[in-house]
Write a protein that holds these residues in place. Structure first.
Motif, PDB file in Angstrom:
ATOM      1  N   GLN A   1     -54.584  22.278  46.042  1.00 30.26           N
ATOM      2  CA  GLN A   1     -53.939  23.413  46.708  1.00 30.26           C
ATOM      3  C   GLN A   1     -54.234  24.750  46.020  1.00 30.26           C
ATOM      4  O   GLN A   1     -53.959  25.812  46.588  1.00 30.26           O
ATOM      5  CB  GLN A   1     -52.424  23.208  46.769  1.00 30.26           C
ATOM      6  N   ILE A   2     -54.768  24.704  44.820  1.00 29.69           N
ATOM      7  CA  ILE A   2     -55.131  25.947  44.125  1.00 29.69           C
ATOM      8  C   ILE A   2     -56.138  26.744  44.945  1.00 29.69           C
ATOM      9  O   ILE A   2     -56.096  27.974  44.979  1.00 29.69           O
ATOM     10  CB  ILE A   2     -55.681  25.638  42.712  1.00 29.69           C
ATOM     11  N   GLY A   3     -57.056  26.052  45.596  1.00 25.24           N
ATOM     12  CA  GLY A   3     -57.951  26.755  46.509  1.00 25.24           C
ATOM     13  C   GLY A   3     -59.402  26.825  46.096  1.00 25.24           C
ATOM     14  O   GLY A   3     -60.169  27.563  46.702  1.00 25.24           O
ATOM     15  N   GLY A   4     -59.821  26.091  45.084  1.00 27.27           N
ATOM     16  CA  GLY A   4     -61.233  26.063  44.756  1.00 27.27           C
ATOM     17  C   GLY A   4     -61.619  26.989  43.619  1.00 27.27           C
ATOM     18  O   GLY A   4     -60.789  27.726  43.076  1.00 27.27           O
TER      19      GLY A   4
ATOM     20  N   ALA B   1     -52.196  35.884  44.877  1.00 30.00           N
ATOM     21  CA  ALA B   1     -52.413  35.769  43.432  1.00 30.00           C
ATOM     22  C   ALA B   1     -51.211  35.131  42.744  1.00 30.00           C
ATOM     23  O   ALA B   1     -51.369  34.301  41.844  1.00 30.00           O
ATOM     24  CB  ALA B   1     -52.700  37.147  42.840  1.00 30.00           C
ATOM     25  N   ASP B   2     -49.997  35.520  43.153  1.00 27.50           N
ATOM     26  CA  ASP B   2     -48.799  34.930  42.558  1.00 27.50           C
ATOM     27  C   ASP B   2     -48.732  33.431  42.819  1.00 27.50           C
ATOM     28  O   ASP B   2     -48.430  32.634  41.924  1.00 27.50           O
ATOM     29  CB  ASP B   2     -47.542  35.602  43.124  1.00 27.50           C
ATOM     30  N   ILE B   3     -49.039  33.041  44.062  1.00 27.31           N
ATOM     31  CA  ILE B   3     -48.955  31.627  44.431  1.00 27.31           C
ATOM     32  C   ILE B   3     -50.006  30.814  43.673  1.00 27.31           C
ATOM     33  O   ILE B   3     -49.718  29.742  43.124  1.00 27.31           O
ATOM     34  CB  ILE B   3     -49.128  31.468  45.950  1.00 27.31           C
ATOM     35  N   VAL B   4     -51.246  31.333  43.636  1.00 29.27           N
ATOM     36  CA  VAL B   4     -52.309  30.603  42.957  1.00 29.27           C
ATOM     37  C   VAL B   4     -52.034  30.506  41.459  1.00 29.27           C
ATOM     38  O   VAL B   4     -52.247  29.450  40.841  1.00 29.27           O
ATOM     39  CB  VAL B   4     -53.671  31.282  43.230  1.00 29.27           C
ATOM     40  N   THR B   5     -51.549  31.581  40.849  1.00 34.63           N
ATOM     41  CA  THR B   5     -51.245  31.548  39.416  1.00 34.63           C
ATOM     42  C   THR B   5     -50.157  30.525  39.123  1.00 34.63           C
ATOM     43  O   THR B   5     -50.235  29.783  38.130  1.00 34.63           O
ATOM     44  CB  THR B   5     -50.815  32.935  38.929  1.00 34.63           C
TER      45      THR B   5
ATOM     46  N   PHE C   1     -61.169  31.980  47.126  1.00 37.89           N
ATOM     47  CA  PHE C   1     -61.342  31.125  45.955  1.00 37.89           C
ATOM     48  C   PHE C   1     -60.115  31.289  45.066  1.00 37.89           C
ATOM     49  O   PHE C   1     -59.746  32.402  44.691  1.00 37.89           O
ATOM     50  CB  PHE C   1     -62.602  31.499  45.187  1.00 37.89           C
ATOM     51  N   GLY C   2     -59.507  30.162  44.716  1.00 41.84           N
ATOM     52  CA  GLY C   2     -58.318  30.237  43.879  1.00 41.84           C
ATOM     53  C   GLY C   2     -58.617  30.770  42.497  1.00 41.84           C
ATOM     54  O   GLY C   2     -57.918  31.645  41.989  1.00 41.84           O
ATOM     55  N   LEU C   3     -59.677  30.250  41.868  1.00 38.09           N
ATOM     56  CA  LEU C   3     -60.017  30.612  40.496  1.00 38.09           C
ATOM     57  C   LEU C   3     -61.446  31.130  40.449  1.00 38.09           C
ATOM     58  O   LEU C   3     -62.274  30.806  41.307  1.00 38.09           O
ATOM     59  CB  LEU C   3     -59.877  29.402  39.569  1.00 38.09           C
ATOM     60  N   THR C   4     -61.732  31.919  39.441  1.00 41.24           N
ATOM     61  CA  THR C   4     -63.097  32.371  39.220  1.00 41.24           C
ATOM     62  C   THR C   4     -63.413  32.316  37.733  1.00 41.24           C
ATOM     63  O   THR C   4     -62.526  32.519  36.892  1.00 41.24           O
ATOM     64  CB  THR C   4     -63.310  33.805  39.744  1.00 41.24           C
ATOM     65  N   VAL C   5     -64.675  32.041  37.428  1.00 39.86           N
ATOM     66  CA  VAL C   5     -65.123  31.890  36.042  1.00 39.86           C
ATOM     67  C   VAL C   5     -66.440  32.629  35.877  1.00 39.86           C
ATOM     68  O   VAL C   5     -67.322  32.542  36.735  1.00 39.86           O
ATOM     69  CB  VAL C   5     -65.314  30.405  35.670  1.00 39.86           C
TER      70      VAL C   5
END
Length: 718
Positions: free
Chosen positions: A36-39, A285-289, A204-208
């Motif tokens: 559910q984070i989103g990728g 952003a709040d939800i993903v964090t 995209f939930g996260l980025t690196v």
């Protein structure tokens, strides 16, 4: 748990083999624990194991249970996840299969992604049957898009719709179909090849950000492992199987623990405080964090979210959501993050279950604290272009080098020839003597970019999908039909025109007025495909005058702002850009044609001004670049934007050589726009003469802005 090896082992990647993996490994693991984070979006230079890590993740995820005959991999335990292949018998047999890794190629067609008519069933049995596409195969699995920033816009639109709704709806070819499409989206990209559309970036939930290590020891270890894998992949995988199984077991345990992890109200308030302080858009952003912090706590074996979980989550979930425009560098101010988090651990929830009030001051430094106290991130000016600070007038050299293009200076100092900046090395005085003062260079920054007027290439092309010039292609409004392979006939099969062509052929073959009975038979020559008119992307080649005459009157600030605005427009229209500068005695290809508009903006920001004006060299370099790019891709049509005041002072016979160079560029037939940077009460109009020689459009720099053009039109109509 048995593992299916299909790629290089995840635990064998340097950085992912430790007890606490690096950001790349951790982001992939956390999304595997909580889809559910989103990728994850992995950005970095080529050769940094981006694709290797993404492909290796599938082998670590727990298998999924499906109905044996279900092509859509729906969840038997979810009554809302209905399959088009159903209904299935309740309590029927199930099978367990590994998680699928479905790759989305850059050149995939819309039919392949969404699914299409099953041709064999239609032709052999006369049945309308649906063949699932890539999004159906990726349901409850991983959808991997390598070079996701190069995906054409129509595929990006499909991904956005599926990511937002979790479903795919197909209405085409005489059938209607809807099915679930919930997948873990992983994208990899090299920023040097172009940026990602903001709408997809936010999905995209996260980025690196990844980069090759500069320490020789880990570099040598990477090479050692890769050579061992290439020499004997089976033996290499067998050596790492225990660590792979241990990692997979830890991920499965974290998944099972996910529902037990508590997010205290103090932690939730802290997450909201961080997102507000960093001025992110919306509440995603709040939800993903929050989801990432919970997943990290489960990964660490905790049942309560801690300060460290929030910190790791914010570092992965917020950097790509802070960007205000395409030229802002991604990243996170970790000092500000630490100040907001503070040194004390978060207090637990009250035992009676009541919700504690939020801190009155918003944290140790308040929610709006920053390095400069002016906003969430300091609010001070940045070094990047387009920061909107209005600092375009600042220079690193003498400010206001010249106040006039041709009038005498106060105190009887004669004006320099062609408006060159004072102190320019090699300038001649009226008496023929050489000036010996050192060359004066100025470096100014652009002010905030504005919305520019649309510049297009003349005619109709056949280039890649974009948003600039008219083109015939596979997308857009249908304007006709033709045989496949003819100019512009690259759309889908047009059934009506195909049948009409077959009927016309059959009618011409029959003699007399009596029509022969029997079905209409299609032949290959009857096939017709749609001809569609849409928009294409172009090569925008900037040829910028950076001589001393451009430094006069601070015109370089105005020029840089105009070019920066056009670069921003090129980013939005998915164009390729290149940058040529000319000053002193020569021209330089500062940036070869690329999709990375960010790099072009950075090169423009650091461009100094000073010296003579080698206009001929700049035009000849532009001609060479255009000819080379045409050989590489004949369908890519260039638009040459020459930014100059039209003066030519570099070398012997500068004016004559400039005219000859302009004739050479004009002979290429390339669409050209001359942006005239001349200003002041006394103007020579040389840029207008240059535009006429180039068969180009003449555009004063003040009219590059779309708003300025609209204002001028309204004033003339009044």
């Amino acid at each position: 748990m048995p593992l299916v090896r299909s790629h290089y082992p995840f635990s064998a990647i340097v950085g992912c083999d430790a007890g606490e993996p690096d950001d790349l490994g951790l982001s992939l693991i956390l999304t595997g624990i909580s889809p559910q984070i989103g990728g994850v979006l992995v950005r970095g230079e080529k050769g940094t194991a981006k694709s290797t890590a993404a492909r290796a993740l599938a082998a670590l995820l727990p298998p999924v249970d499906v109905h044996p005959a279900d092509r859509f991999s729906t969840d038997p335990a979810d009554p809302d996840d209905a399959s088009p292949d159903g209904p299935f018998e309740p309590g029927g047999p199930l099978e367990s299969r590994p998680v699928r890794l479905v790759e989305l190629p850059v050149g995939a067609t819309e039919d392949r992604v969404l699914g299409s008519l099953h041709l064999e069933q239609a032709l052999s049995h006369g049945k309308v049957a649906y063949e699932p596409g890539l999004l159906a195969r990726a349901h409850r699995g991983i959808l991997y898009a390598d070079e996701v920033n190069l995906l054409p816009d129509h595929l990006v639109d499909l991904l956005l719709d599926a990511a937002a709704t979790g479903r795919v709806t197909v209405e085409r070819d005489g059938f209607s179909m809807e099915h679930a499409a919930r997948f873990l989206l992983i994208g990899t990209m090299n920023p040097e090849e172009g940026e990602l559309r903001p709408q997809l970036l936010d999905r995209f939930g996260l980025t690196v950000e990844v980069a090759a290590p500069r320490d020789p020891a880990p570099r040598a270890e990477v090479v050692r492992r890769r050579m061992a894998y290439d020499a004997d992949p089976a033996a290499f995988a067998a050596r790492h199987r225990p660590s792979e199984e241990a990692l997979a077991a830890r991920i499965a345990a974290a998944r099972s623990r996910l529902g037990e992890v508590r997010l205290p109200d103090a932690a939730l308030h802290k997450i909201a405080e961080i997102c507000a302080a960093f001025d992110v858009d919306g509440l995603r952003a709040d939800i993903v964090t929050a989801r990432t912090a919970v997943a990290h706590a489960a990964w660490a074996g905790r049942t309560t979210v801690t300060r460290d979980d929030i910190r790791r989550a914010a570092r992965l979930a917020l950097p790509h959501r802070r960007r205000r425009n395409p030229f802002d560098a991604p990243g996170l101010d970790e000092e500000l993050l630490d100040r907001i988090l503070g040194d004390d651990e978060l207090p637990p929830d009250p035992p009676d279950g009541t919700t504690p009030p939020p801190p009155a001051d918003g944290g140790p430094d308040g929610p709006d604290a920053g390095p400069g106290g002016d906003g969430p991130d300091g609010g001070g000016p940045t070094d990047g272009p387009g920061d909107g600070t209005g600092s375009g007038g600042s220079t690193h050299g003498p400010e206001g080098a010249a106040d006039s293009d041709s009038t005498p200076q106060p105190g009887g100092t004669p004006a320099l020839p062609d408006g060159a900046a004072p102190g320019t090395a090699g300038d001649e005085a009226p008496d023929g003597s050489r000036r010996t003062a050192p060359a004066a260079e100025t470096t100014v920054k652009a002010t905030a970019p504005y919305r520019p007027r649309l510049l297009t290439v003349r005619g109709t092309g056949e280039g890649a999908d974009g948003r600039r010039s008219r083109a015939l292609g596979a997308r857009g409004r249908r304007i006709g039909a033709d045989r496949p392979g003819h100019r512009g006939a690259r759309g889908s099969l047009h059934l009506v025109e195909t049948v009409r062509a077959a009927a016309a052929r059959a009618g011409a073959a029959r003699s007399g007025s009596v029509r022969a009975a029997g079905p209409l038979r299609l032949r290959p020559e009857d096939l017709r495909t749609s001809v569609r008119e849409g928009r294409e992307a172009n090569l925008i080649l900037f040829c910028v005058d950076a001589s001393g005459s451009m430094a006069a009157r601070k015109r370089m600030t105005q020029v840089k702002t105009a070019v920066l605005s056009l670069l921003l427009d090129a980013y939005r229209r998915r164009d390729k850009v290149g940058l040529i500068t000319f000053r002193g005695q020569d021209a330089e290809l500062a940036l070869p044609p690329t999709h990375s508009v960010d790099i072009a903006a950075a090169r423009l920001d650091g461009l100094p001004a000073g010296g003579r004006t080698p206009l001929a060299e700049g035009l000849l370099e532009a001609a060479r670049v255009v000819a080379r790019e045409r050989r590489r891709d004949p369908r890519l049509r260039p638009l040459l934007v020459v930014v100059t005041d039209g003066r030519a002072t570099g070398g012997k016979d500068a004016v004559a050589r400039s005219l000859a160079a302009a004739d050479q560029v004009a002979s290429l037939g390339v669409s050209t726009v001359v942006v005239d940077s001349e200003s002041g009460p006394l103007r020579l109009g040389l840029a207008a003469h240059l535009a006429a020689r180039l068969h180009a459009d003449h555009l004063p720099v003040r009219e590059v802005s779309a708003d300025a053009l609209s204002t001028a039109v309204r004033e003339r109509a009044a």
